[in-house]
Scaffold this active site. Structure first.
Site, PDB file in Angstrom:
ATOM      1  N   ASP A  87      -1.447  -7.300   0.632  1.00  0.00           N
ATOM      2  CA  ASP A  87      -1.978  -7.523  -0.713  1.00  0.00           C
ATOM      3  C   ASP A  87      -1.029  -8.463  -1.441  1.00  0.00           C
ATOM      4  O   ASP A  87       0.179  -8.395  -1.274  1.00  0.00           O
ATOM      5  CB  ASP A  87      -2.192  -6.216  -1.478  1.00  0.00           C
ATOM      6  N   GLU A 178      -1.503   3.166 -11.792  1.00  0.00           N
ATOM      7  CA  GLU A 178      -0.120   3.561 -11.561  1.00  0.00           C
ATOM      8  C   GLU A 178       0.645   3.631 -12.872  1.00  0.00           C
ATOM      9  O   GLU A 178       0.064   3.496 -13.950  1.00  0.00           O
ATOM     10  CB  GLU A 178       0.549   2.621 -10.562  1.00  0.00           C
TER      11      GLU A 178
END
Length: 290
Positions: A87, A178
């Site tokens: 990613d 997150e």
């Protein structure tokens, strides 16, 4: 594992965390408009534009990583039926996709957006370049739940790269949940409000794309900020970060993970990932609507 190795590992981790705290104190200046970043829900341009937060940037800061020896073990572990991937975000700039392919990457998630104003300036080169190389690619959104509604951020994401088509080459849109880079761990939201925010985002993405978003989150953050809600495992695939030799305990509601982000660096660009299945299962994920 012997005692000396354990102590060495603890020393390395504590030193890294101390350095991270020092950098936070020196390098992350407060907003110039005089508002507290924990409570400022209006100035999205300031918050999302001040930094390019990547999938796992805050996980690493708050939860750390296992020793490099452990990450290498995860990378070389001969697990049956897995597919390597990466990613990336604006931090990687223009990616050499041929080199990434040669390093083993067969899929990649690309950061598209953050909040309702930040857009990855390298998105087109990364998203289209990985596709042209032959990879299965997808886009992800870094959430700022105290900034605007889940529906608003879903619309911004889908409008700027977070779409989906069942072409066998496009992964589900992904939602990065997150730790808050600007303040309170859970963005000042209660567990029930956070669950509703994620549900609003998820439902909006599904309404517009026919695909529920992959949810990227750590077990620790999910437990703290949603009360370990178990209501998403039946619809949303799980992308879990854990920088060590195993995936570890999963958040409630998920019986298995779909993608494991096992290291923050390696032979592939950006973060290192494994898809939990054979290549034809990865293709099915990129082909079938929900």
């Amino acid at each position: 594992m012997n005692v000396n190795f354990r102590l060495s590992r603890m020393v390395r981790r504590n030193a890294w965390m101390a350095g991270a705290v020092l950098l936070l104190g020196v390098g992350c200046a407060a907003p110039t408009d005089g508002q507290d970043p924990e409570t400022n829900t209006q100035n999205d341009d300031l918050k999302a534009g001040s930094a390019d937060h990547t999938a796992g940037s805050q996980i690493r800061l708050h939860e750390g990583t296992d020793a490099p020896e452990m990450m290498a073990e995860a990378e070389t572990d001969a697990v049956a039926a897995t597919v390597l991937g990466c990613d990336v975000s604006g931090h990687q700039g223009n990616v050499n996709w041929a080199a990434a392919w040669n390093a083993g990457a067969r899929f990649c998630y690309v950061k598209a957006t953050e909040g309702t104003s930040y857009r990855n300036p390298n998105f087109a080169q990364q998203y289209n370049g990985s596709y042209n190389q032959g990879m299965i690619r997808g886009a992800y959104h870094f959430a700022l739940p105290n900034n605007s509604s889940g529906t608003a951020q879903a619309d911004f994401f889908v409008d700027h790269g977070g779409g989906w088509s069942g072409d066998g080459k496009t992964l589900p849109p992904a939602l990065d949940m997150e730790y808050n880079p600007y303040g309170a761990t859970c963005y000042g939201l209660s567990a029930s409000s956070m669950v509703q925010w994620v549900r609003d985002f998820s439902n909006r993405v599904h309404a517009r794309t026919r695909k529920y978003p992959m949810i990227y989150t750590s077990t620790s953050w999910w437990s703290q900020c949603t009360g370990n809600n178990g209501g998403f495992g039946g619809t949303n695939p799980l992308w879990i970060p854990r920088y060590g030799s195993s995936v570890g305990t999963l958040p409630a509601g998920w019986g298995y993970h779909t993608i494991w982000q096992y290291a923050d660096s390696g032979s592939m660009p950006g973060d290192q990932n494994r898809f939990n299945g054979a290549y034809d299962r990865l293709q099915a994920l990129a082909t079938n609507p929900d």
